[in-house]
Scaffold this active site. Sequence first.
Site, PDB file in Angstrom:
ATOM      1  N   ASP A   1       0.083 -39.227 -56.831  1.00 49.89           N
ATOM      2  CA  ASP A   1       0.957 -39.963 -56.086  1.00 49.89           C
ATOM      3  C   ASP A   1       2.599 -40.003 -56.465  1.00 49.89           C
ATOM      4  O   ASP A   1       3.685 -40.102 -56.267  1.00 49.89           O
ATOM      5  CB  ASP A   1       0.969 -41.128 -55.684  1.00 49.89           C
ATOM      6  CG  ASP A   1       1.540 -41.345 -53.788  1.00 49.89           C
ATOM      7  OD1 ASP A   1       2.075 -40.477 -53.310  1.00 49.89           O
ATOM      8  OD2 ASP A   1       1.460 -42.750 -53.482  1.00 49.89           O
TER       9      ASP A   1
ATOM     10  N   GLY B   1       8.753 -44.319 -54.053  1.00 52.50           N
ATOM     11  CA  GLY B   1       8.185 -43.229 -54.928  1.00 52.50           C
ATOM     12  C   GLY B   1       8.695 -43.351 -56.224  1.00 52.50           C
ATOM     13  O   GLY B   1       9.520 -43.327 -56.698  1.00 52.50           O
TER      14      GLY B   1
END
Lengths: 439, 315
Positions: free
Chosen positions: A297, A316
């Site tokens: 990710d 993130g």
Amino acid sequence: MSILITGAQLPDGTSTDLFIDNGVFTTPGTADRTIDAAGLIALPGLVDLHTHLREPGFEQSETVLTGSRAAAIGGFTAVFAMANTMPVQDTAGVVEQVHSLGQRHGYVTVQPIGAVTAGLAGQQLSEIGAMAQSRARVRVFSDDGHCVSDALLMRRALEYVKTFGGVVAQHAQEPRLTVGAQMNEGALSSELGLTGWPAVAEESIIARDVLLAQHVGARLHICHVSTAGSVEVIRWAKARGVDVTAEVTPHHLLLTEQLAAGYDSRFKVNPPLRRDEDVLALRAALADRTIDIVATDHAPHPPEAKECAWDEAANGMVGLESALSVVHAAVVESGQLDWGDIARVLSRKPADIGQLAGYDAAFALGSPAHLTLYDPAVTRTFATTDLRGKGLNSPYLGYKLPGRVLATIHHGYPTVLDGELVDAHEVAAQAVAREASQK
Amino acid sequence: MRHLLSTKDLGRDEAIALLDIAEDMADVANREVKKLPTLRGKTVVNLFFEDSTRTRVSFEVAAKRLSADVINFSAKGSSLSKGESLKDTAQTLAAMGADGVVIRHHASGAPRVLAESGWIGAAIVNAGDGTHEHPTQALLDAFTIRRRLHGAGARGRGLDGVTVTIVGDILHSRVARSNIWLLTTLGATVSLVAPATLLPVSIAGWPVTAGYDLDAAIDNGPDVVMMLRIQAERMSAAFFPNAREYGRQWGLDDERVGRLPAASIVMHPGPMNRGLEISANAADSAQSTVLEQVANGVSIRMAVLYNLLSGAVVA
């Protein structure tokens, strides 16, 4: 180009010399280059099923080239590029563009993921057939960043993607239960006054989707599983024979929500960092194969997206450069996984889920030569100088991490040597030469 | 103390010292010339990303009584409303030589980010951040309780043995969080009353008891009942059905005030929704401390600014 690698330890623990010529493993001959790999572990080229390369549209965060370089330095030879670009990867044209950029740069194989719904809007299916039949041969479809939350649309997506032999990778997040969510919901979110992201918002979607997948006889992949409860649901589904696979990120195997206590937005990620007991359950699930793979990710952001209050910061973390070391620290040092398991969860199985050819018989004569040489004995204090992508939003800066990638070989040519990236022009030239030899 | 970001990390002695300085500051308000020269030449910036006239004015009065120069930097009609980042604002204020920044922000933790960022070296005072903390409100509440209970003999004392019931939207309340940490640090026993939808999850580790029944809490005869403001938007988000039901179940109406012991005090951080969480009679009764809280707010904020900016070392 031919390369002889001497004395490397294979994932099964045996030591051997490896000879690479014309892009494949082959019987030893005269080598253009010899790499002394004594003391190093040879892993098959790593495959990341969950990368954000940001191009087209968000080139200030990352490009196919910079993301490919981050991948190579981390030991990867293939990445699956998520669909949330601008324009979205929801048509054959966009996925072919991303695919060909990857080919041209040559550091890794860039395999685009197609959006499940047009524009990631969750309203109607995207042109899944066209993407599947394009030169990019898309087999993984995901609205990652958004959950396909409408139950009927998810059912149709599972069925329609099955038509083209693909898999839906679900970002499991019930949207109404996570409006404004900032971090794991629990004692700490209550104290910090940050809106909670409850575990049930992930678990309820996974429960629904495994039942839907079983009902329509389709394949389902669950992105970034983050809670102990999700593990229980997936374990139950697999026992029932549901065709479901699941991934966990390196950061969910190592870090906990406690890092949010200082409001440092480098630790803000979606799904959020969870509790100690979740981390332990995820490690155990990876060991007992309830969770199939590790996927990064990798989510690069420019500094201004993180230099602000927690609520206002982007979700993130970058992860390609640190993934192998983090997994090493989380589950190899604890004895739960050996290097053979690492080869499975970071290479063979993700390639299998994504239907990427060339990773099913690592190191076998005639197989494509994708490999990485890893020194497990060193320890380094991870720093921005270890990053090669555009994003500096790593949660590990200042952490002591074990191991280091010293060489990466993609289709028989080196992308990393002596722990440093091979020059971009040289790699691109090798990629062009390989393309030409294929024709 | 370098900054005041929360009451969670405030020690008992430190808190009592602040309350004692506030007693001295309160005395200044009774003089003919309500001004001290202490912070002459210092610049205090009120950096308000969220509207709050009451809190801003309170800080402004406090800083001016200490002779500081005060600059108000508010969201409306300034670059803050045009998307200027916290970082750029902070660096701008640093370049202008701000000594202290009083920050109100809609995001929890923003004052801490400012304090630890390296963007600005000024002392940071949290004037309310998201649903996290509002430390000067808790300090002024503690000061108000202590004065009511101990009068002129308040100096040096904590709140040992005092029972406080906080009623209402605990989930979204920075006032509640700051009060919970500070009042228990000072020795008080704190209980919370709210519908389950408005209690934060997993608060078993908090030094409080929590319940749903206001009538039962009233019958326990607490020394202090602290009512929290209910915001209208909570109704549309399904935290409770409507204002009538909320008022019936968790409003401090005349009947409930009548059942409180005569010595109990009724607090509200303001602004009040009269007729919703508190009746007009309750708000205006002799038991109500609402206006004292406002007056004490200036004394507390003077004490905090004095402590952070005068260079004097306290406790």
